[in-house]
Enzyme design. Structure first.
Site, PDB file in Angstrom:
ATOM      1  N   GLN A 231      63.127  68.273  41.199  1.00 11.28           N
ATOM      2  CA  GLN A 231      64.001  69.447  41.337  1.00 11.28           C
ATOM      3  C   GLN A 231      63.924  70.081  42.726  1.00 11.28           C
ATOM      4  O   GLN A 231      64.597  71.069  42.988  1.00 11.28           O
ATOM      5  CB  GLN A 231      63.642  70.507  40.284  1.00 11.28           C
ATOM      6  CG  GLN A 231      63.815  70.045  38.843  1.00 11.28           C
ATOM      7  CD  GLN A 231      65.265  69.813  38.441  1.00 11.28           C
ATOM      8  OE1 GLN A 231      66.200  70.154  39.173  1.00 11.28           O
ATOM      9  NE2 GLN A 231      65.470  69.210  37.282  1.00 11.28           N
TER      10      GLN A 231
ATOM     11  N   LYS B   1      69.885  63.323  40.695  1.00 15.56           N
ATOM     12  CA  LYS B   1      69.959  64.791  40.769  1.00 15.56           C
ATOM     13  C   LYS B   1      70.393  65.259  42.157  1.00 15.56           C
ATOM     14  O   LYS B   1      70.482  66.454  42.413  1.00 15.56           O
ATOM     15  CB  LYS B   1      68.600  65.404  40.415  1.00 15.56           C
ATOM     16  CG  LYS B   1      68.174  65.155  38.960  1.00 15.56           C
ATOM     17  CD  LYS B   1      66.892  65.887  38.659  1.00 15.56           C
ATOM     18  CE  LYS B   1      66.171  65.358  37.437  1.00 15.56           C
ATOM     19  NZ  LYS B   1      66.815  65.691  36.169  1.00 15.56           N
TER      20      LYS B   1
HETATM   21  N1  7TS Z   1      60.439  66.086  36.670  1.00 12.88           N
HETATM   22  C1  7TS Z   1      61.244  67.143  36.657  1.00 12.88           C
HETATM   23  C2  7TS Z   1      60.773  68.441  37.239  1.00 12.88           C
HETATM   24  C3  7TS Z   1      62.524  67.009  36.116  1.00 12.88           C
HETATM   25  O1  7TS Z   1      63.336  68.069  36.121  1.00 12.88           O
HETATM   26  C4  7TS Z   1      62.950  65.772  35.579  1.00 12.88           C
HETATM   27  C5  7TS Z   1      64.277  65.603  34.908  1.00 12.88           C
HETATM   28  C6  7TS Z   1      62.060  64.685  35.642  1.00 12.88           C
HETATM   29  C7  7TS Z   1      60.816  64.890  36.181  1.00 12.88           C
HETATM   30  C8  7TS Z   1      62.429  63.328  35.163  1.00 12.88           C
HETATM   31  O2  7TS Z   1      63.417  62.774  35.957  1.00 12.88           O
HETATM   32  P1  7TS Z   1      64.092  61.379  35.560  1.00 12.88           P
HETATM   33  O3  7TS Z   1      65.182  61.201  36.554  1.00 12.88           O
HETATM   34  O4  7TS Z   1      63.032  60.337  35.664  1.00 12.88           O
HETATM   35  O5  7TS Z   1      64.589  61.546  34.159  1.00 12.88           O
HETATM   36  N2  7TS Z   1      64.793  66.813  34.391  1.00 12.88           N
HETATM   37  C9  7TS Z   1      65.803  66.974  33.539  1.00 12.88           C
HETATM   38  C10 7TS Z   1      66.226  68.228  33.125  1.00 12.88           C
HETATM   39  O6  7TS Z   1      65.723  69.273  33.477  1.00 12.88           O
HETATM   40  N3  7TS Z   1      67.245  68.110  32.289  1.00 12.88           N
HETATM   41  O7  7TS Z   1      67.499  66.805  32.134  1.00 12.88           O
HETATM   42  C11 7TS Z   1      66.607  66.095  32.919  1.00 12.88           C
END
Ligand code: 7TS
Length: 406
Positions: A200, A223
Protein backbone atom coordinates in the site's frame (compact mmCIF):
# COMPACT_ATOMS: atom_id res chain seq x y z
CA UNK A 1 -4.04 15.81 -11.01
CA UNK A 2 -6.25 17.34 -13.65
CA UNK A 3 -9.07 15.75 -15.65
CA UNK A 4 -6.65 14.68 -18.36
CA UNK A 5 -5.14 12.12 -15.96
CA UNK A 6 -8.51 10.59 -15.18
CA UNK A 7 -9.35 10.52 -18.90
CA UNK A 8 -6.51 8.05 -19.42
CA UNK A 9 -8.42 5.36 -17.51
CA UNK A 10 -11.06 4.07 -19.95
CA UNK A 11 -12.83 1.87 -17.37
CA UNK A 12 -13.86 4.93 -15.35
CA UNK A 13 -15.93 6.22 -18.24
CA UNK A 14 -19.00 4.06 -17.68
CA UNK A 15 -22.27 3.97 -15.80
CA UNK A 16 -22.96 1.45 -13.05
CA UNK A 17 -26.58 0.94 -11.99
CA UNK A 18 -27.58 4.05 -13.90
CA UNK A 19 -24.95 6.33 -12.33
CA UNK A 20 -21.48 7.37 -13.49
CA UNK A 21 -19.00 4.99 -11.86
CA UNK A 22 -17.13 6.25 -8.78
CA UNK A 23 -14.35 3.75 -8.14
CA UNK A 24 -13.18 3.91 -4.52
CA UNK A 25 -11.61 0.49 -4.16
CA UNK A 26 -8.06 1.10 -5.34
CA UNK A 27 -6.51 -0.40 -2.20
CA UNK A 28 -7.89 -3.73 -3.44
CA UNK A 29 -6.71 -3.11 -6.98
CA UNK A 30 -6.12 0.01 -9.04
CA UNK A 31 -7.47 0.72 -12.50
CA UNK A 32 -5.13 0.70 -15.49
CA UNK A 33 -4.29 3.63 -17.76
CA UNK A 34 -4.42 3.28 -21.54
CA UNK A 35 -0.59 3.38 -21.71
CA UNK A 36 -0.41 0.14 -19.70
CA UNK A 37 -3.18 -1.55 -21.68
CA UNK A 38 -1.44 -0.53 -24.92
CA UNK A 39 1.96 -1.78 -23.75
CA UNK A 40 0.58 -5.22 -22.90
CA UNK A 41 -1.31 -5.38 -26.17
CA UNK A 42 1.74 -4.26 -28.13
CA UNK A 43 3.85 -6.90 -26.43
CA UNK A 44 1.45 -9.67 -27.41
CA UNK A 45 0.91 -8.32 -30.92
CA UNK A 46 4.60 -7.84 -31.75
CA UNK A 47 7.11 -9.28 -29.32
CA UNK A 48 5.51 -12.27 -27.60
CA UNK A 49 8.03 -15.04 -27.07
CA UNK A 50 9.63 -16.85 -24.16
CA UNK A 51 12.62 -15.19 -22.49
CA UNK A 52 16.23 -16.15 -21.80
CA UNK A 53 16.30 -19.07 -24.23
CA UNK A 54 15.64 -18.29 -27.89
CA UNK A 55 18.23 -16.86 -30.21
CA UNK A 56 15.51 -15.59 -32.50
CA UNK A 57 14.54 -11.94 -32.75
CA UNK A 58 11.26 -12.16 -30.88
CA UNK A 59 12.99 -14.03 -28.07
CA UNK A 60 15.54 -11.22 -27.75
CA UNK A 61 12.86 -8.57 -27.83
CA UNK A 62 10.82 -10.32 -25.13
CA UNK A 63 13.95 -10.75 -23.01
CA UNK A 64 14.90 -7.10 -23.47
CA UNK A 65 11.38 -6.01 -22.53
CA UNK A 66 11.34 -8.23 -19.43
CA UNK A 67 14.81 -7.26 -18.22
CA UNK A 68 14.15 -3.62 -19.15
CA UNK A 69 11.14 -3.69 -16.81
CA UNK A 70 13.40 -5.00 -14.04
CA UNK A 71 15.72 -2.03 -14.52
CA UNK A 72 12.77 0.36 -14.35
CA UNK A 73 11.58 -1.22 -11.09
CA UNK A 74 15.08 -1.00 -9.57
CA UNK A 75 15.28 2.70 -10.41
CA UNK A 76 11.69 3.39 -9.27
CA UNK A 77 12.28 2.07 -5.75
CA UNK A 78 15.89 3.21 -5.46
CA UNK A 79 17.49 -0.26 -5.46
CA UNK A 80 21.24 -0.34 -5.99
CA UNK A 81 21.09 -2.97 -8.76
CA UNK A 82 18.54 -4.77 -10.97
CA UNK A 83 19.59 -8.21 -9.67
CA UNK A 84 18.05 -7.24 -6.34
CA UNK A 85 14.63 -7.23 -8.04
CA UNK A 86 12.85 -10.59 -8.11
CA UNK A 87 9.69 -10.76 -10.20
CA UNK A 88 6.83 -12.86 -8.87
CA UNK A 89 3.04 -12.88 -8.64
CA UNK A 90 2.68 -10.25 -5.90
CA UNK A 91 3.26 -9.17 -2.33
CA UNK A 92 1.94 -12.43 -0.90
CA UNK A 93 4.44 -14.49 -2.86
CA UNK A 94 7.36 -12.22 -2.00
CA UNK A 95 6.68 -12.32 1.73
CA UNK A 96 6.23 -16.10 1.62
CA UNK A 97 9.56 -16.46 -0.19
CA UNK A 98 11.36 -14.54 2.53
CA UNK A 99 9.67 -16.54 5.30
CA UNK A 100 10.31 -19.89 3.61
CA UNK A 101 13.83 -19.27 2.36
CA UNK A 102 15.51 -16.73 4.65
CA UNK A 103 13.29 -17.75 7.56
CA UNK A 104 13.94 -21.48 7.39
CA UNK A 105 17.68 -20.93 7.16
CA UNK A 106 18.05 -18.27 9.84
CA UNK A 107 15.31 -18.73 12.45
CA UNK A 108 15.43 -21.43 15.10
CA UNK A 109 13.79 -22.37 18.37
CA UNK A 110 14.01 -19.60 20.96
CA UNK A 111 14.35 -16.86 18.33
CA UNK A 112 11.74 -14.15 17.95
CA UNK A 113 9.81 -12.76 15.00
CA UNK A 114 8.20 -9.37 15.53
CA UNK A 115 5.15 -8.08 13.63
CA UNK A 116 2.06 -5.97 14.42
CA UNK A 117 -1.63 -6.87 14.79
CA UNK A 118 -2.35 -4.42 11.96
CA UNK A 119 -0.78 -6.56 9.24
CA UNK A 120 -2.60 -7.90 6.21
CA UNK A 121 -2.86 -11.71 6.46
CA UNK A 122 -0.11 -11.93 3.81
CA UNK A 123 2.33 -10.35 6.26
CA UNK A 124 1.08 -12.35 9.22
CA UNK A 125 0.43 -15.99 8.30
CA UNK A 126 3.85 -16.63 6.69
CA UNK A 127 5.48 -15.56 10.00
CA UNK A 128 2.96 -17.50 12.06
CA UNK A 129 3.81 -20.60 10.02
CA UNK A 130 7.55 -19.92 10.27
CA UNK A 131 7.23 -19.63 14.05
CA UNK A 132 5.31 -22.91 14.19
CA UNK A 133 7.84 -24.69 11.96
CA UNK A 134 10.88 -23.52 13.86
CA UNK A 135 9.68 -23.13 17.43
CA UNK A 136 10.39 -19.40 17.32
CA UNK A 137 8.13 -16.96 19.20
CA UNK A 138 5.88 -14.54 17.33
CA UNK A 139 5.65 -11.19 19.13
CA UNK A 140 3.42 -8.20 18.41
CA UNK A 141 4.18 -4.49 18.64
CA UNK A 142 1.26 -2.86 20.48
CA UNK A 143 -0.32 -0.08 18.39
CA UNK A 144 -1.54 3.19 19.87
CA UNK A 145 -5.32 3.43 20.34
CA UNK A 146 -5.62 5.25 16.98
CA UNK A 147 -3.77 2.48 15.11
CA UNK A 148 -0.47 4.30 14.72
CA UNK A 149 2.76 2.49 15.63
CA UNK A 150 5.59 4.11 17.60
CA UNK A 151 9.25 3.19 17.60
CA UNK A 152 9.06 3.20 21.42
CA UNK A 153 6.44 0.44 21.31
CA UNK A 154 8.63 -1.48 18.88
CA UNK A 155 11.52 -1.05 21.32
CA UNK A 156 9.53 -2.91 23.97
CA UNK A 157 9.36 -6.13 21.93
CA UNK A 158 12.48 -6.13 19.73
CA UNK A 159 15.33 -7.84 21.59
CA UNK A 160 18.65 -9.52 20.80
CA UNK A 161 16.67 -12.72 20.21
CA UNK A 162 14.69 -11.05 17.40
CA UNK A 163 15.68 -12.34 13.97
CA UNK A 164 13.00 -10.80 11.75
CA UNK A 165 10.82 -7.70 12.06
CA UNK A 166 8.05 -7.54 9.44
CA UNK A 167 5.75 -4.55 9.06
CA UNK A 168 3.62 -2.82 6.45
CA UNK A 169 4.82 0.63 5.41
CA UNK A 170 1.16 1.65 5.03
CA UNK A 171 -1.84 -0.09 6.61
CA UNK A 172 -4.45 -1.24 4.08
CA UNK A 173 -7.25 -0.56 6.56
CA UNK A 174 -6.33 2.69 8.28
CA UNK A 175 -4.03 4.28 5.74
CA UNK A 176 -1.45 4.94 8.47
CA UNK A 177 2.19 5.35 7.41
CA UNK A 178 4.38 3.41 9.84
CA UNK A 179 7.91 4.55 10.83
CA UNK A 180 9.59 1.60 9.08
CA UNK A 181 12.93 3.36 8.67
CA UNK A 182 13.23 3.96 12.42
CA UNK A 183 11.94 0.49 13.30
CA UNK A 184 14.40 -0.97 10.78
CA UNK A 185 17.29 0.89 12.43
CA UNK A 186 16.20 -0.56 15.77
CA UNK A 187 15.96 -4.07 14.29
CA UNK A 188 19.47 -3.73 12.85
CA UNK A 189 20.82 -2.59 16.22
CA UNK A 190 19.63 -5.92 17.61
CA UNK A 191 21.03 -7.92 14.68
CA UNK A 192 17.60 -8.56 13.11
CA UNK A 193 16.47 -7.88 9.56
CA UNK A 194 13.47 -5.75 8.55
CA UNK A 195 10.96 -6.96 5.98
CA UNK A 196 8.64 -4.28 4.63
CA UNK A 197 5.22 -4.99 3.13
CA UNK A 198 5.06 -2.27 0.49
CA UNK A 199 1.72 -3.25 -1.06
CA UNK A 200 0.00 0.00 0.00
CA UNK A 201 2.99 2.34 -0.03
CA UNK A 202 4.61 1.78 -3.44
CA UNK A 203 1.56 2.98 -5.42
CA UNK A 204 1.17 6.14 -3.38
CA UNK A 205 4.52 7.65 -2.39
CA UNK A 206 8.14 7.91 -3.44
CA UNK A 207 10.02 4.83 -2.27
CA UNK A 208 13.75 4.60 -1.70
CA UNK A 209 14.69 1.18 -0.34
CA UNK A 210 18.28 2.26 0.23
CA UNK A 211 17.21 5.24 2.27
CA UNK A 212 14.76 3.06 4.24
CA UNK A 213 17.62 0.58 4.60
CA UNK A 214 15.13 -2.29 4.56
CA UNK A 215 16.42 -5.79 3.92
CA UNK A 216 13.40 -6.97 1.94
CA UNK A 217 10.54 -5.01 0.40
CA UNK A 218 7.55 -6.67 -1.30
CA UNK A 219 4.83 -5.12 -3.46
CA UNK A 220 2.20 -5.87 -6.12
CA UNK A 221 1.93 -4.33 -9.58
CA UNK A 222 -1.86 -4.45 -9.71
CA UNK A 223 -2.27 -1.79 -7.01
CA UNK A 224 -0.10 0.68 -8.97
CA UNK A 225 -1.69 0.74 -12.43
CA UNK A 226 -0.05 -2.49 -13.69
CA UNK A 227 -1.85 -5.73 -14.56
CA UNK A 228 -2.69 -8.41 -12.01
CA UNK A 229 -0.23 -11.27 -11.75
CA UNK A 230 3.03 -9.32 -11.48
CA UNK A 231 4.77 -8.44 -8.24
CA UNK A 232 8.21 -7.65 -6.92
CA UNK A 233 10.42 -8.73 -4.09
CA UNK A 234 13.38 -6.46 -3.48
CA UNK A 235 16.14 -7.95 -1.37
CA UNK A 236 19.62 -6.76 -0.48
CA UNK A 237 22.10 -8.60 -2.67
CA UNK A 238 24.11 -9.89 0.28
CA UNK A 239 20.98 -11.59 1.66
CA UNK A 240 19.50 -12.88 -1.60
CA UNK A 241 22.86 -14.35 -2.58
CA UNK A 242 22.82 -16.65 0.43
CA UNK A 243 19.21 -17.77 0.05
CA UNK A 244 17.95 -21.04 -1.39
CA UNK A 245 15.16 -20.98 -3.97
CA UNK A 246 11.81 -22.42 -2.91
CA UNK A 247 10.54 -23.20 -6.40
CA UNK A 248 12.53 -25.46 -8.69
CA UNK A 249 12.31 -26.16 -12.42
CA UNK A 250 13.05 -24.48 -15.72
CA UNK A 251 14.69 -21.06 -16.06
CA UNK A 252 16.27 -21.05 -12.60
CA UNK A 253 19.07 -23.63 -13.02
CA UNK A 254 22.71 -23.50 -14.00
CA UNK A 255 23.54 -27.20 -14.26
CA UNK A 256 21.26 -30.17 -13.68
CA UNK A 257 22.58 -33.65 -12.92
CA UNK A 258 20.65 -36.77 -12.07
CA UNK A 259 21.03 -36.28 -8.32
CA UNK A 260 21.98 -32.66 -7.84
CA UNK A 261 21.66 -29.28 -9.51
CA UNK A 262 23.04 -25.78 -9.25
CA UNK A 263 21.23 -22.47 -9.60
CA UNK A 264 21.50 -19.47 -11.86
CA UNK A 265 22.81 -16.24 -10.42
CA UNK A 266 20.54 -13.53 -9.00
CA UNK A 267 17.73 -12.84 -9.53
CA UNK A 268 16.79 -15.68 -11.89
CA UNK A 269 17.28 -18.47 -9.37
CA UNK A 270 14.11 -17.19 -7.69
CA UNK A 271 12.10 -17.08 -10.93
CA UNK A 272 11.51 -20.74 -11.75
CA UNK A 273 9.32 -21.47 -14.79
CA UNK A 274 8.23 -19.17 -17.58
CA UNK A 275 8.01 -15.77 -15.94
CA UNK A 276 5.18 -13.23 -16.05
CA UNK A 277 6.60 -11.47 -19.10
CA UNK A 278 3.57 -9.47 -20.21
CA UNK A 279 2.92 -8.51 -16.58
CA UNK A 280 6.46 -7.16 -16.25
CA UNK A 281 6.01 -5.20 -19.49
CA UNK A 282 2.79 -3.76 -18.05
CA UNK A 283 4.54 -2.90 -14.80
CA UNK A 284 7.30 -1.13 -16.73
CA UNK A 285 4.66 0.94 -18.53
CA UNK A 286 2.91 1.69 -15.21
CA UNK A 287 6.20 2.91 -13.76
CA UNK A 288 6.76 5.18 -16.78
CA UNK A 289 3.23 6.54 -16.30
CA UNK A 290 3.69 7.17 -12.57
CA UNK A 291 7.16 8.63 -13.05
CA UNK A 292 5.84 11.07 -15.60
CA UNK A 293 3.14 12.21 -13.17
CA UNK A 294 5.73 12.38 -10.38
CA UNK A 295 5.26 10.31 -7.22
CA UNK A 296 5.44 13.43 -5.07
CA UNK A 297 2.50 14.86 -7.04
CA UNK A 298 0.58 11.59 -6.65
CA UNK A 299 1.21 11.65 -2.89
CA UNK A 300 0.23 15.31 -2.62
CA UNK A 301 -3.00 14.72 -4.56
CA UNK A 302 -3.96 11.79 -2.35
CA UNK A 303 -3.13 13.59 0.86
CA UNK A 304 -5.41 16.46 -0.18
CA UNK A 305 -8.21 14.07 -1.15
CA UNK A 306 -7.82 12.03 2.04
CA UNK A 307 -8.08 15.13 4.22
CA UNK A 308 -11.10 16.36 2.23
CA UNK A 309 -12.75 12.94 2.68
CA UNK A 310 -12.02 12.95 6.42
CA UNK A 311 -13.59 16.40 6.75
CA UNK A 312 -16.71 15.54 4.73
CA UNK A 313 -17.18 12.15 6.37
CA UNK A 314 -16.93 13.83 9.76
CA UNK A 315 -20.11 15.74 8.83
CA UNK A 316 -22.16 12.52 8.86
CA UNK A 317 -23.62 11.79 12.25
CA UNK A 318 -23.25 8.21 13.49
CA UNK A 319 -20.32 7.46 11.23
CA UNK A 320 -17.27 6.09 13.03
CA UNK A 321 -13.91 6.44 11.29
CA UNK A 322 -11.06 4.12 12.29
CA UNK A 323 -7.50 5.41 12.52
CA UNK A 324 -6.01 8.84 13.12
CA UNK A 325 -7.45 12.13 11.84
CA UNK A 326 -4.33 12.99 9.85
CA UNK A 327 -4.14 10.95 6.64
CA UNK A 328 -1.41 10.88 4.05
CA UNK A 329 -2.66 7.97 1.98
CA UNK A 330 -6.18 7.85 0.56
CA UNK A 331 -7.72 5.09 2.65
CA UNK A 332 -10.72 5.81 4.88
CA UNK A 333 -12.28 2.97 6.87
CA UNK A 334 -15.54 3.45 8.71
CA UNK A 335 -18.78 2.02 10.02
CA UNK A 336 -22.17 3.63 9.79
CA UNK A 337 -24.30 3.30 12.93
CA UNK A 338 -25.61 -0.23 13.25
CA UNK A 339 -25.75 -0.84 9.49
CA UNK A 340 -23.72 -3.84 8.37
CA UNK A 341 -20.77 -2.77 6.15
CA UNK A 342 -21.92 -5.17 3.41
CA UNK A 343 -25.29 -3.44 3.36
CA UNK A 344 -23.55 -0.05 3.17
CA UNK A 345 -21.44 -1.25 0.23
CA UNK A 346 -24.50 -2.74 -1.50
CA UNK A 347 -26.52 0.46 -1.25
CA UNK A 348 -23.51 2.53 -2.34
CA UNK A 349 -23.13 0.25 -5.36
CA UNK A 350 -26.74 0.97 -6.33
CA UNK A 351 -25.58 4.61 -6.63
CA UNK A 352 -22.57 3.61 -8.73
CA UNK A 353 -20.09 4.03 -5.85
CA UNK A 354 -17.69 1.09 -5.46
CA UNK A 355 -16.17 0.55 -2.01
CA UNK A 356 -15.00 -2.56 -0.17
CA UNK A 357 -16.65 -4.09 2.89
CA UNK A 358 -15.39 -6.94 5.04
CA UNK A 359 -12.38 -7.74 7.19
CA UNK A 360 -9.93 -6.60 4.46
CA UNK A 361 -7.74 -9.66 5.08
CA UNK A 362 -7.00 -8.29 8.57
CA UNK A 363 -8.96 -10.42 11.03
CA UNK A 364 -6.64 -9.78 14.02
CA UNK A 365 -6.95 -6.04 13.33
CA UNK A 366 -10.76 -6.32 13.24
CA UNK A 367 -10.65 -8.02 16.66
CA UNK A 368 -8.32 -5.32 17.92
CA UNK A 369 -10.80 -2.70 16.68
CA UNK A 370 -13.59 -4.73 18.25
CA UNK A 371 -15.61 -5.03 15.05
CA UNK A 372 -16.23 -7.94 12.71
CA UNK A 373 -15.95 -5.89 9.54
CA UNK A 374 -15.79 -2.35 8.22
CA UNK A 375 -16.50 -0.34 5.08
CA UNK A 376 -13.49 1.12 3.27
CA UNK A 377 -13.20 3.80 0.63
CA UNK A 378 -9.78 4.07 -1.01
CA UNK A 379 -8.64 6.71 -3.48
CA UNK A 380 -6.00 6.96 -6.13
CA UNK A 381 -4.59 9.44 -8.56
CA UNK A 382 -7.68 9.36 -10.82
CA UNK A 383 -10.14 10.27 -8.06
CA UNK A 384 -11.28 13.82 -7.40
CA UNK A 385 -13.35 15.79 -4.92
CA UNK A 386 -16.55 15.11 -6.88
CA UNK A 387 -16.01 11.39 -6.26
CA UNK A 388 -15.88 12.08 -2.54
CA UNK A 389 -18.98 14.26 -2.75
CA UNK A 390 -20.76 11.37 -4.49
CA UNK A 391 -19.60 9.03 -1.71
CA UNK A 392 -20.94 11.41 0.94
CA UNK A 393 -24.29 11.84 -0.84
CA UNK A 394 -24.66 8.07 -1.20
CA UNK A 395 -23.74 7.56 2.47
CA UNK A 396 -26.35 10.11 3.56
CA UNK A 397 -28.96 8.28 1.48
CA UNK A 398 -27.84 4.94 2.94
CA UNK A 399 -28.24 6.33 6.42
CA UNK A 400 -31.69 7.68 5.59
CA UNK A 401 -32.68 4.36 4.01
CA UNK A 402 -31.70 2.29 7.03
CA UNK A 403 -32.87 4.97 9.45
CA UNK A 404 -36.32 4.82 7.87
CA UNK A 405 -36.30 1.04 7.86
CA UNK A 406 -35.60 0.66 11.57
N1 7TS B 1 -0.20 -6.42 2.12
C1 7TS B 1 -1.04 -5.40 2.15
C2 7TS B 1 -0.79 -4.25 3.08
C3 7TS B 1 -2.14 -5.40 1.28
O1 7TS B 1 -2.97 -4.36 1.30
C4 7TS B 1 -2.35 -6.49 0.40
C5 7TS B 1 -3.56 -6.58 -0.48
C6 7TS B 1 -1.41 -7.53 0.40
C7 7TS B 1 -0.36 -7.46 1.28
C8 7TS B 1 -1.51 -8.69 -0.53
O2 7TS B 1 -1.30 -8.29 -1.84
P1 7TS B 1 -1.51 -9.33 -3.04
O3 7TS B 1 -1.35 -8.50 -4.26
O4 7TS B 1 -0.45 -10.37 -2.90
O5 7TS B 1 -2.88 -9.89 -2.88
N2 7TS B 1 -4.66 -5.84 0.01
C9 7TS B 1 -5.93 -5.91 -0.38
C10 7TS B 1 -6.91 -5.10 0.17
O6 7TS B 1 -6.72 -4.30 1.06
N3 7TS B 1 -8.08 -5.36 -0.40
O7 7TS B 1 -7.89 -6.32 -1.31
C11 7TS B 1 -6.55 -6.66 -1.31
Amino acid sequence: MDASVRAQFPILDQEVNGHPLVYLDSAATSQKPRAVLDAVRHYYEWDNSNVHRGVHTLGSRATDAYEGAREKVAKFIGAARPEEIVFNRGTTVGLNLVAASYGNANVKEGDEIVITPIEHHSNLIPWQQLAKRTGATLKYIEPNPDGTIDVEAAGKVITDRTKIVAIAYVSNVMGVVHPVKEIGALAHKHGAIIVVDGAQSTPHMKIDVQDLDCDFYAFSGHKMCAPTGIGVLYGKKALLENMEPVEFGGEMIDDVGLYDSTWKELPWRFEGGTPIIAGAVGLGAAIDFLTELGMDNVAEHEHRLAMYAMRRIGEIEGLQVFGPQERKVGIVTFNLDEVHPHDVATVLDSYGVAIRAGHHCCQPLMRWLNVSSTARASFYLYNNEQDIDRLIDALIRTKEYFGDAT
